[in-house]
Every structure is written in structure tokens, then in C-alpha cells.
Design a protein around this motif. Structure first.
Motif, short mmCIF file in Angstrom:
data_model
loop_
_atom_site.label_atom_id
_atom_site.label_comp_id
_atom_site.label_asym_id
_atom_site.label_seq_id
_atom_site.Cartn_x
_atom_site.Cartn_y
_atom_site.Cartn_z
N SER A 279 0.10 -0.45 -0.21
CA SER A 279 0.04 -0.81 1.21
C SER A 279 1.29 -0.44 1.99
CB SER A 279 -0.22 -2.31 1.36
OG SER A 279 0.79 -3.06 0.68
N THR A 280 2.41 -0.23 1.32
CA THR A 280 3.63 0.15 2.04
C THR A 280 3.57 1.60 2.50
OG1 THR A 280 4.80 0.76 0.00
CG2 THR A 280 5.02 -1.52 0.76
N MET A 281 2.56 2.33 2.02
CA MET A 281 2.32 3.71 2.43
C MET A 281 1.00 3.85 3.17
SD MET A 281 1.75 7.04 -0.04
CE MET A 281 3.39 7.58 -0.51
N ALA A 282 0.06 2.96 2.93
CA ALA A 282 -1.32 3.11 3.37
C ALA A 282 -1.53 2.76 4.84
CB ALA A 282 -2.23 2.22 2.51
N ASP A 283 -2.68 3.19 5.36
CA ASP A 283 -3.14 2.79 6.68
C ASP A 283 -3.92 1.48 6.49
OD1 ASP A 283 -4.13 2.41 9.18
OD2 ASP A 283 -5.12 4.37 9.33
N ASN A 284 -3.29 0.36 6.79
CA ASN A 284 -3.88 -0.95 6.53
C ASN A 284 -4.65 -1.51 7.72
OD1 ASN A 284 -2.49 -1.19 3.88
ND2 ASN A 284 -0.65 -1.25 5.17
N LYS A 285 -4.72 -0.75 8.82
CA LYS A 285 -5.41 -1.20 10.03
C LYS A 285 -4.87 -2.55 10.51
CE LYS A 285 -8.17 2.33 9.30
NZ LYS A 285 -7.99 3.59 10.03
N ASN A 286 -3.56 -2.72 10.36
CA ASN A 286 -2.92 -4.00 10.71
C ASN A 286 -1.58 -3.69 11.36
OD1 ASN A 286 -1.59 -6.46 10.81
ND2 ASN A 286 -2.33 -7.14 8.80
N PRO A 287 -1.36 -4.04 12.62
CA PRO A 287 -0.10 -3.72 13.30
C PRO A 287 1.12 -4.41 12.69
CG PRO A 287 -1.43 -5.22 14.63
CD PRO A 287 -2.31 -4.76 13.51
N ASP A 288 0.88 -5.45 11.89
CA ASP A 288 1.99 -6.15 11.23
C ASP A 288 2.23 -5.66 9.81
OD1 ASP A 288 2.44 -7.69 13.46
OD2 ASP A 288 1.13 -9.31 12.81
N ALA A 289 1.41 -4.72 9.37
CA ALA A 289 1.58 -4.14 8.02
C ALA A 289 1.23 -2.66 8.08
CB ALA A 289 0.70 -4.88 7.00
N VAL A 290 2.15 -1.89 8.63
CA VAL A 290 1.93 -0.46 8.83
C VAL A 290 2.61 0.32 7.71
CG1 VAL A 290 2.20 1.48 10.42
CG2 VAL A 290 1.90 -0.84 11.32
N GLY A 291 1.84 1.03 6.93
CA GLY A 291 2.41 1.86 5.88
C GLY A 291 3.10 3.08 6.48
N TRP A 292 4.18 3.54 5.86
CA TRP A 292 4.93 4.66 6.44
C TRP A 292 4.13 5.96 6.44
CZ3 TRP A 292 5.90 8.92 3.49
CH2 TRP A 292 5.98 8.77 2.10
N GLY A 293 3.10 6.03 5.60
CA GLY A 293 2.25 7.21 5.60
C GLY A 293 1.51 7.42 6.89
N VAL A 294 1.32 6.34 7.66
CA VAL A 294 0.65 6.44 8.96
C VAL A 294 1.50 7.24 9.95
CG1 VAL A 294 -0.26 5.12 10.91
CG2 VAL A 294 -0.54 4.25 8.56
N LEU A 295 2.81 7.06 9.86
CA LEU A 295 3.73 7.73 10.79
C LEU A 295 4.24 9.06 10.25
CD1 LEU A 295 4.40 6.30 13.49
CD2 LEU A 295 3.72 4.67 11.73
N PHE A 296 4.01 9.32 8.97
CA PHE A 296 4.54 10.54 8.36
C PHE A 296 4.08 11.83 9.05
CE2 PHE A 296 4.47 13.83 4.95
CZ PHE A 296 5.84 13.92 4.76
N ILE A 305 -0.25 22.04 8.38
CA ILE A 305 -0.50 21.21 7.20
C ILE A 305 -1.23 19.94 7.60
CG2 ILE A 305 1.67 19.86 7.23
CD1 ILE A 305 1.73 20.47 4.12
N GLU A 306 -2.15 19.53 6.77
CA GLU A 306 -2.93 18.32 7.02
C GLU A 306 -2.42 17.22 6.09
OE1 GLU A 306 -7.54 16.66 6.66
OE2 GLU A 306 -7.07 18.77 6.24
N VAL A 307 -2.10 16.08 6.66
CA VAL A 307 -1.65 14.94 5.87
C VAL A 307 -2.86 14.08 5.54
CG1 VAL A 307 -0.16 12.91 5.78
CG2 VAL A 307 0.61 14.97 6.98
N VAL A 308 -3.14 13.94 4.25
CA VAL A 308 -4.29 13.17 3.79
C VAL A 308 -3.76 11.92 3.10
CG1 VAL A 308 -6.41 13.21 2.44
CG2 VAL A 308 -5.54 15.33 3.44
N ASN A 309 -3.84 10.79 3.80
CA ASN A 309 -3.27 9.54 3.28
C ASN A 309 -4.31 8.81 2.45
OD1 ASN A 309 -1.89 7.20 2.77
ND2 ASN A 309 -1.33 6.80 4.88
N LYS A 310 -4.18 8.89 1.13
CA LYS A 310 -5.10 8.24 0.21
C LYS A 310 -4.51 6.98 -0.41
CE LYS A 310 -8.73 10.96 0.32
NZ LYS A 310 -10.07 10.47 0.65
N ALA A 311 -3.35 6.56 0.09
CA ALA A 311 -2.75 5.31 -0.40
C ALA A 311 -3.70 4.16 -0.08
CB ALA A 311 -1.39 5.09 0.24
N ARG A 312 -3.69 3.13 -0.91
CA ARG A 312 -4.60 2.00 -0.73
C ARG A 312 -3.86 0.70 -0.98
NH1 ARG A 312 -10.26 1.77 -1.78
NH2 ARG A 312 -10.26 4.04 -1.47
N GLY A 313 -4.02 -0.21 -0.02
CA GLY A 313 -3.35 -1.50 -0.15
C GLY A 313 -3.76 -2.26 -1.39
#
Length: 499
Positions: A279-296, A305-313
């Protein structure tokens, strides 16, 4: 039967001869110029392209051929002195076309030990006699206009048709406007074209107009890169080419009869960078828990290049593997893709109870068999074993793995951020070293940034708990990851990073 065979061979020979004759009689569109016409080898290295690499897509190549002979770093003078113009001239035939664009490098020193490529300003007949420090040759240097005129006249002597372009504008802005070179190289190119009565395309001004329509914010990062104000991206090169084509349509130049009525511009396929983690990387759909992969992606050239964020909380290395999430990613990997791997926050959980996500500690080969609630058996491995598996199998697919240690928690002791230097950070690095992957100690680098900012500021990065960042914290972590990747000298992903 023998006569039939001879007749068949004769027909094939005649067809081949006629096809070859047609091919040889096709006009060729040649381009001579600098790196803004052809950057590097013309393969988009570093994301940079010249307009000559895209203009062919606007032409009916069943009726004309296209050859881009431009070379980065050349001026009108050095393109001739290096024999590059002679090579084109020797190929020219009646009915061919030659695009000519120089100027970006003509403003350099006339005589030095580095490039010695400058020309005398203007279009006059004045000369400067030098002993070239770089080439060790005696040389007579002419004006910019003299060299452009020489290319035009020699093109016409072969029955070919010259088309002169002013140099594309640089991505410099003043008060919302792009400065023109209408008093220097753009003017001189126009004057020589008019003198020789050949087609002139004011690419400098016309492209600047298009850039101003888009605006500085849109142009920078899409058509040009922030790190380079001279060379265009693929989109910028296509824009330059489209400007030339539009100007050709309004000219009386015969090349316009070969223009496609509805060209479809194809850009190079995007590479991909996959992100796997928790979850520290993932898109958690939560403004209080934003994974850095969302902003990468903000720090990547997403035109290439396409960023494919497959991290999972909530996932550990073990559950990411057990639930089939790793196989899903692995099956999508292609040679040359990149994959960022970051785990550790959830691997410390219980191995055989609660969420069943804990992995065994360390990097060894030891295992533990457990029975899951549904009665199924599961062999649990060490954290390092799973990390090594991800790295190894990614490499087997031809992908390039980059391991990152976990982001630090907002936990302090004696004004120092908590590290995991003897556990998951260490085991991540050991797995990367063992399998020959790139490694970034993101935990340490971010921790140092947190300490420089101070506890009070860092507290604002963690609105939910001590593990998950909000938007600002995720932005800092994403930026730090991008900065760290850019420093990996032998890693190709650094070429896709932009700030």
C-alpha cells in the motif's frame, strides 16, 4: 515444356526489371541538416527526434523515397567539410528533392580545439583563412549564406529541387512568446532562398506560432523536454514536420503532389515500467493513504513510457506470490520492460494465523508448511527467497528489475527516523545483489530527507497513521525514487526520468 519454362523465366525477369526501373525512377526526398533534423542515429535515443525522422509519414512513399542524411553537431560548413554533402550530391538525380536546414551550430567558434564549426555571419562573400586547430588543416571559412547557396546551386546542377528551411525555434520563452531568429539565420536562409529562387519555409516562425498556441506549460515536457530546449521529442518532431507540410501545401513546389491527403502519424511504441509492492506504493483510492507509485508518473516521460502500477495494499512478498498477482505481472512482461520491486511492510506479519501474509525472516532457503483455513497446504518461504524469485523470473522474461527498500515509517527516536537496516532493507539488498539487480536504498535516502525537514513537517505527510503517506508525502517519496533512478548510471530507465 522447356520453351514454356524459358518463357516463364523471361516474364519474371521482365517484371523484376520493370519493378526495379520504377523503384529507381522514384524521386528521393533527401534531408541535410543538424540534430534538429536527425538526432543521433534517428532512433529516438533519450527521447529526442528530428523532424526529418517524421516527415516521411506525411509523404506517399509508394511514389517517393525518403533519406535523412542530417547529422547532429554539424553546421553548414562542417556538413560540407566532412564530405557529408558530397555523399548526398553524388546520389542526386533529376527530380529529387533536398531539404536544407542549418543554423543552430553555425554560431559556434570558427577555430577552436573542440568543434571548430562556426561560419561567418551573414550572406556575404567575405572569408577567413585559418589553420584549423581541430583538424590540423588549412581552411578558408565562408559565410553561412555562402555555404547554403553552394548546397542549393549544386542541388540544382543535378536537376534536383532544393527546399530551404529556417532553423526550428528553441524552447525559450519571454512574456509568453517564443523568440524568433528573423534577424539572423532565419533571415539569411530566406535571403539566399529568394536569391536562388527556390522554395523557402519559415519553419522558425511558423513553428513558434504553433508553440504559442499551445502555451509554454503544454509545450515543455511534451514537445520539448525541460532538460533540453533545442531538441524535440517525437511529438515535437512531428509538429515540426507538420508545419513544413502545411507550408508546402501553400507553395508551388512540386513535392506537394506527393503529400498524403490524410496521414496517420505513428509514434514509437511505449516501453513499460511495472511497479509491484504494498500500500505504500499502491493506488489505494484514499487521500489519506496515497502510495508513491501514484505520483511516480509525474517524474517520467509518459510520452515514451507507461507506468503500470500493480502494487496492492496489504500484500507481502508471500501473498503477492500466493494470490497469483506476481504471475499476472510476469505474464505481461516484455523484453526491455522495467519493474520496480518494493516489499517489507507486511512481511513481518504472522506466518500461520490472522492475515496469513508473513514470510519467514531472512534470505535463506528454509521453509515452513502451514494449513490454510480451506485445508490447503502452503509452503512459506523467506522474504529474500520471494524477492529473489521476482527478480530472477523478471530477468528471464527480459525485463530489468530495480529493487527498492521500503519507505520509512513516521517513527522517531532521538530525532532520527526509524530504519530497518538489519532486516528488510538488508534482505532486499542481498536479494538484489545475489540476482544481479539494481538496488536503491530508498529507506535511507527518504529518512535523511525527513530528518532534514524535521518531525513537525514530516507529521503532516502522515494524516492516517505512521505508515501511509498523504499526497505530499507520496510526492516526496516518488520524487526521491525518480532522483535515485536517474543516478543509476547503467540503468536505461534513467533516460525516461524527467523533472
Amino acid at each position: 515444356m522447356k520453351s514454356i519454362k524459358i518463357f516463364a523465366v523471361s516474364i519474371l525477369t521482365l517484371l523484376f526489371f520493370n519493378f526495379t526501373l520504377v523503384e529507381n525512377n522514384k524521386p528521393t526526398v533527401f534531408m541535410v541538416g543538424d540534430s534538429t533534423v536527425k538526432n543521433g542515429k534517428g532512433n529516438g535515443a533519450g527521447g529526442l527526434w528530428g523532424w526529418g525522422d517524421y516527415i516521411g509519414q506525411f509523404l506517399d512513399t509508394s511514389k517517393v523515397s525518403v533519406e535523412n542524411h542530417a547529422l547532429g553537431g554539424t553546421s553548414s560548413r562542417t556538413f560540407i567539410d566532412k564530405g557529408l554533402w558530397t555523399a548526398v550530391l553524388n546520389k542526386l538525380k533529376k527530380g529529387d528533392y533536398v531539404f536544407v536546414q542549418f543554423g543552430h551550430n553555425d554560431d559556434g567558434a570558427i577555430n577552436d580545439s573542440i568543434r571548430a564549426r562556426g561560419t561567418i555571419k551573414g550572406i556575404g562573400n567575405e572569408t577567413e583563412e585559418i589553420d584549423n586547430i581541430l583538424t590540423k588543416k588549412h581552411e578558408i571559412v565562408h559565410s553561412y549564406g555562402w555555404y547554403i547557396q553552394k548546397i542549393i546551386q549544386e542541388t540544382k546542377s543535378k536537376g534536383a529541387i532544393p527546399i530551404v528551411c529556417s532553423p526550428i525555434p528553441r524552447n525559450d520563452w519571454k512574456n509568453g512568446k517564443v523568440p524568433r531568429n528573423t534577424a539572423t539565420y532565419g533571415l539569411w536562409a530566406k535571403q539566399i532562398a529568394e536569391k536562388e529562387r527556390v522554395t523557402f519555409i519559415d519553419l522558425n516562425d511558423k513553428m513558434a506560432v504553433e508553440m504559442e498556441k499551445l502555451g509554454e506549460q503544454k509545450v515543455t515536457g511534451t514537445y520539448f523536454y525541460k532538460k533540453d530546449h533545442t531538441h524535440t521529442s517525437a511529438q515535437g518532431a512531428a509538429l515540426s514536420a507538420s508545419v513544413i507540410i502545411n507550408e508546402l501545401k501553400m507553395s508551388n513546389n512540386s513535392l506537394k503532389k506527393y503529400l498524403l491527403p490524410d496521414p496517420k502519424i505513428l509514434f514509437p511504441p511505449k516501453n513499460k515500467v511495472f511497479l509491484i509492492g504494498d500500500s505504500t506504493m499502491a493506488d489505494n483510492k484514499n487521500p489519506d493513504a496515497v502510495g508513491w507509485g501514484v505520483l511516480f508518473p509525474k517524474y517520467c516521460d509518459t510520452t515514451r513510457i507507461e507506468v503500470v502500477n500493480k502494487a496492492r495494499g496489504g500484500r507481502s512478498t508471500r501473498t503477492f506470490n500466493y494470490e497469483g498477482l506476481w504471475n499476472e505481472v510476469k505474464n505481461q512482461l516484455q523484453p526491455g520492460n522495467f519493474i520496480l520491486i518494493q516489499f517489507g511492510h507486511n512481511d513481518a506479519g504472522a506466518v500461520d494465523k490472522e492475515k496469513l501474509r508473513g514470510s519467514l525472516k531472512g534470505n535463506g532457503d528454509e521453509t515452513q508448511e502451514i494449513i490454510r483455513p480451506d485445508g490447503a497446504k502452503e509452503i512459506v518461504n523467506t522474504f529474500g527467497w520471494y524477492m529473489a524469485k521476482f527478480i530472477r523470473e523478471a530477468k528471464e522474461k527480459g525485463a530489468i528489475p530495480i529493487v527498492l527498500s521500503q519507505t520509512p515509517r513516521n517513527e522517531w527516536q532521538n530525532n532520527k527516523i526509524e530504519r530497518r537496516t538489519e532486516t528488510y532493507n538488508k534482505w532486499s539488498q542481498e536479494a538484489a545483489n545475489k540476482e544481479g539487480a539494481f538496488y536503491i536504498d530508498l529507506n535511507e535516502i527518504v529518512a535523511l530527507k525527513y530528518e532534514a525537514l524535521g518531525k513537525e513537517k514530516v507529521n503532516t505527510f502522515f494524516p492516517k497513521d505512521h505508515t501511509h503517506t498523504g499526497f505530499e508525502g507520496a510526492k516526496l517519496n516518488a520524487l526521491t525514487a525518480a532522483e535515485s533512478i536517474e543516478k543509476l548510471k547503467e540503468c536505461g530507465l534513467k533516460d525516461f526520468i524527467q523533472f
